[in-house]
Design an enzyme around this catalytic site. Structure first.
Site, short mmCIF file in Angstrom:
data_model
loop_
_atom_site.label_atom_id
_atom_site.label_comp_id
_atom_site.label_asym_id
_atom_site.label_seq_id
_atom_site.Cartn_x
_atom_site.Cartn_y
_atom_site.Cartn_z
N LYS A 141 -5.95 -0.66 -7.16
CA LYS A 141 -7.29 -0.59 -6.53
C LYS A 141 -8.36 -0.45 -7.61
O LYS A 141 -9.39 -1.12 -7.58
CB LYS A 141 -7.36 0.60 -5.55
CG LYS A 141 -6.51 0.44 -4.33
CD LYS A 141 -6.97 -0.72 -3.47
CE LYS A 141 -6.04 -1.03 -2.34
NZ LYS A 141 -6.23 -2.37 -1.77
N SER B 8 -10.21 2.30 -2.10
CA SER B 8 -9.66 3.54 -1.55
C SER B 8 -10.28 4.74 -2.24
O SER B 8 -10.62 4.69 -3.43
CB SER B 8 -8.15 3.53 -1.79
OG SER B 8 -7.60 4.81 -1.57
N LYS C 138 0.78 -1.25 0.00
CA LYS C 138 0.00 0.00 0.00
C LYS C 138 0.80 1.29 0.00
O LYS C 138 0.24 2.37 0.21
CB LYS C 138 -0.93 0.00 1.20
CG LYS C 138 -0.19 -0.03 2.53
CD LYS C 138 -1.03 0.45 3.69
CE LYS C 138 -0.19 0.52 4.94
NZ LYS C 138 -0.89 1.04 6.10
N ARG D 282 3.61 17.99 -2.15
CA ARG D 282 4.03 16.62 -2.49
C ARG D 282 3.35 16.22 -3.80
O ARG D 282 2.13 16.40 -3.94
CB ARG D 282 3.62 15.68 -1.35
CG ARG D 282 4.03 14.25 -1.53
CD ARG D 282 3.75 13.41 -0.28
NE ARG D 282 2.33 13.19 -0.05
CZ ARG D 282 1.83 12.44 0.94
NH1 ARG D 282 2.65 11.86 1.80
NH2 ARG D 282 0.54 12.29 1.08
N TYR E 46 -0.02 1.97 -7.20
CA TYR E 46 -0.82 1.44 -6.08
C TYR E 46 -2.31 1.74 -6.31
O TYR E 46 -3.16 0.85 -6.26
CB TYR E 46 -0.36 2.06 -4.74
CG TYR E 46 -1.42 1.93 -3.67
CD1 TYR E 46 -1.68 0.69 -3.08
CD2 TYR E 46 -2.20 3.03 -3.26
CE1 TYR E 46 -2.67 0.55 -2.12
CE2 TYR E 46 -3.18 2.90 -2.31
CZ TYR E 46 -3.42 1.65 -1.74
OH TYR E 46 -4.42 1.52 -0.80
#
Ligand code: NAD
Ligand code: UFG
Length: 338
Positions: free
Chosen positions: A153, A124, A84, A292, A149
């Site tokens: 999902k 998610s 994850k 970020r 990642y």
């Protein structure tokens, strides 16, 4: 009821096993311990006073999965097992696709072979990308996902949807988690990241406990009231309870159903820092850093569908989450290695 919990030794899995056992549901946990330890399950046993049947195996190991399904009759699977870490998935995409997709395919095939066609899958909020609108309802179109990642999902949601379309005997519940934080009130189980945490709350608790010097707040120039990003933080025990409620729903043969699991309240990074300081009387030194890559400004849900159809809603607020995260970290400065 008897439930197979993949990834049940992990952060959300261990809390869910506690709530399942409290509800009188039998479980078998399968986990390869790649991101967890047996100690979490020992502590679950101490909380519940009951043994946790555990198989140490990789869900990609077909023989091991066949054996688990041959030795048990399961009413449903709750599927947490997966890697994850967003940043790591950008560096090691093959590892993520291989583990999360190939592992899940083996699981789904062995479920079908055993005639167990009920599954609750850990998805998610990341599938919404930069959301088309907030609060995000389940009807919100999926967005552009920025990392492997998140793509696993999205793909697994699609694979399960296709499986259910082809064979309506399947019942698939996709749970889209917002940002799980907090820990069990006992302070004995919690989030135990390897190395320097990527996520906000474990970073804050490690600053609080003196393992890290200061928190970097990624960006203070977003289009939000205080300039920092907004998320929907949800207590992991509320999230765990959402799985118990989803199990009740799955017995009504819903076919395919999708639920957001969040509180419906957005909190900024500065809100979280201040709530943590106030709840615990601990100062969190921080400084602003550049944004970020991949972060979206605002992400919080409308959780009305889960309330209406599952009878579930979050009970804990941000102060509770901060208090419980801190109790876990303070009592276990080195996680399960203590
Ligand atoms: P975690 O890493 O603590 O738990 C995952 C567990 O799966 C670990 O115990 C790990 O050892 C196990 N695992 C991984 N690959 C495996 C494999 N091939 N075979 C057997 N076991 C394997 O993570 P978590 O925070 O508890 O997350 C649980 C699930 O929820 C994951 O699927 C994650 O992607 C999803 N999720 C988490 C968050 C979050 O912020 N924590 C948000 C949305 C979705
Ligand atoms: N943040 C900081 N400093 C840090 C860590 C995080 O300022 O040291 C900020 C982030 O920029 C973001 C907020 O805190 O604004 C929350 O960041 P997290 O990393 O805790 O959580 P994310 O919302 O980025 O990601 C989480 C999960 C993902 C999941 C995603 C879905 O970690 O697995 O939610 O929205 F895909």
């Amino acid at each position: 009821m008897n439930i197979l919990v993949t990834g049940g030794a992990g952060y959300i899995g261990s809390h869910t096993v506690v709530e399942l056992m409290k509800a009188g549901i039998d479980v078998v946990v399968v986990d390869n311990l790649v991101n967890s330890s047996k100690e979490s399950l020992k502590r679950v046993e101490a909380i519940t006073g009951k043994a946790v049947p555990f198989v140490e195996a990789d869900i990609r190991d077909r023989a091991a999965m066949k054996k688990i399904f041959a030795e048990n009759k399961f009413d449903a699977v709750i599927h947490f097992a997966g890697l994850k870490a967003v940043g790591e998935s950008v560096q090691k995409p093959l590892m993520y696709y291989e583990n999360n997709i190939s592992g899940s395919l083996v699981l789904f095939e062995e479920m079908a072979a055993a005639g167990c066609k009920n599954i609750i899958f850990s998805s998610s909020a990341t599938v919404y990308g930069d959301p088309a609108f907030v609060p995000i309802t389940e009807e919100c179109p999926k967005g552009k996902i920025t990392n492997p990642y998140g793509r696993t999902k999205d793909m697994l949601e699609q694979i399960l949807t296709d499986i259910q379309t082809a064979d309506p005997d399947w019942n698939v519940i996709l749970l889209r988690y917002f940002n799980p934080i907090g820990a069990h009130e006992s302070g004995t189980i919690g989030e135990n990241p390897n190395g320097i945490p990527n996520n906000l709350m474990p970073y804050i608790t490690q600053v609080a406990v003196g393992k890290l010097k200061e928190l970097g707040v990624f960006g203070n120039d977003y289009d939000t009231p205080d300039g920092t990003c907004i998320r929907d933080y949800i207590h992991v025990v509320d999230l765990a309870d959402g799985h118990v409620k989803a199990l009740n729903r799955i017995q009504q043969n819903p076919g395919l159903a999708i639920y957001n699991l969040g509180t419906g309240t957005g909190s900024s990074v500065l809100d979280v820092i201040h709530a943590f300081e106030e709840a615990n009387g601990v100062k969190i030194p921080f400084s602003f850093k550049p944004r970020r890559a991949g972060d979206v400004a605002v992400n919080y849900c409308d959780a009305a569908k889960a309330k209406k159809e599952l009878g579930w809603e979050a009970k804990f607020n941000l102060t509770d989450m901060c208090r419980d995260s801190w109790r876990w970290q303070k009592n276990n400065p080195n996680g399960y290695e203590d």
